[in-house]
Design an enzyme around this catalytic site. Structure first.
Site, short mmCIF file in Angstrom:
data_model
loop_
_atom_site.label_atom_id
_atom_site.label_comp_id
_atom_site.label_asym_id
_atom_site.label_seq_id
_atom_site.Cartn_x
_atom_site.Cartn_y
_atom_site.Cartn_z
N ASP A 245 0.82 -1.22 0.00
CA ASP A 245 0.00 0.00 0.00
C ASP A 245 0.85 1.26 0.00
OD1 ASP A 245 -2.18 -1.61 0.24
OD2 ASP A 245 -2.35 -1.37 2.40
N1 URA Z 1 -1.71 -5.89 3.74
C1 URA Z 1 -2.12 -4.61 3.70
O1 URA Z 1 -3.11 -4.25 4.31
N2 URA Z 1 -1.40 -3.75 2.97
C2 URA Z 1 -0.28 -4.09 2.31
O2 URA Z 1 0.36 -3.25 1.67
C3 URA Z 1 0.13 -5.44 2.37
C4 URA Z 1 -0.60 -6.32 3.09
#
Ligand code: URA
Length: 242
Positions: A101
């Site tokens: 993310d």
């Molecule tokens: N889980 C999440 O919530 N975000 C990520 O970037 C990776 C795994």
């Protein structure tokens, strides 16, 4: 594909002619004479015939320590992408072997080798990914069991695979996943009434992001690191080194 097939296709030479080229020692693979037509090659194998290079393509494998604020994408009109952190001549050929993310930090892998990235991202490969999480509320001991049993995601109509949650402080934990669903860690904590405040990926399979790679920097993987994912026990090194 087979070397003899590559040679016949590449120059439209007959099978007989290709057999002669091989027998006469005129074909070189990665700098060494090759006479065996059934030898398998891939798009990164260097192939020469009579000293002329027929194929030469560099495979690139990088690890990046992603800072917050960068999108895991190759292009975006609104936000900076991780590609802006990669100063490499073959940058435009690269893709990501798994996303993180925008607000999250940690290990991101990039490559131009689609076969390799599949070994990392395909769910059936079950490559482990370890995240460090801080949360808004106290992490309850029963959450360990909930995550181990799997959390139901109504949107996809599926239950997540068993995840290992290790509580390290009141609002801090380490979580190990063997799949990579959209916002998975955040949604799992949301499902138990908590909220993720920060998320950091410290490893993917045997590859560990340690203190030697500063935030925002990348490096090439070694031949040994690249080959880890071709092994059946590709999750082993992480466990051994933790
Ligand atoms: N889980 C999440 O919530 N975000 C990520 O970037 C990776 C795994």
């Amino acid at each position: 594909m087979r070397l003899d097939r590559f040679l016949t296709r590449h120059r439209n030479d007959s099978c007989k002619e290709v057999a002669r080229q091989l027998a006469d020692g005129r074909v070189m693979i990665d700098g060494a004479v090759e006479s065996c037509g059934i030898r398998r090659i891939n798009r990164f194998t260097k192939v020469e015939l009579d000293g002329e290079i027929l194929q030469e393509k560099q495979a690139v494998y990088l690890m990046l320590h992603k800072p917050a604020g960068y999108l895991s994408a190759t292009m975006d009109s609104q936000h900076p992408t991780v590609m802006e952190l990669i100063d490499h001549p073959l940058r435009d050929e690269l893709h990501l072997a798994g996303r993180l993310d925008r607000a999250s930090t940690g290990l991101v892998l990039l490559t131009n080798d689609g076969r390799w990235s599949k070994l990392i991202t395909e769910p059936q490969e079950e490559i482990s990914k370890v995240y460090q999480v801080t949360t808004r509320d106290r992490i309850l001991p029963e959450t360990v069991m909930r995550f181990a049993e799997g959390i139901y995601f109504a949107y996809e109509d599926l239950t997540t695979r068993p995840a290992l949650l290790e509580i390290v402080a009141e609002r801090e934990a380490s979580i190990t996943l063997h799949e990579g669903r959209y916002h998975q860690v955040k949604r799992m904590f949301h499902a138990v009434g908590n909220q993720v405040l920060s998320l950091h990926r410290e490893s993917i399979g045997p590859l560990l992001l340690n203190d030697t790679l500063p935030l925002g920097k990348f490096r090439s993987l070694s031949a040994e690191e690249i080959s880890f994912f071709y092994h059946e026990d590709s999750n082993r090194t992480v466990r051994a080194s933790k």
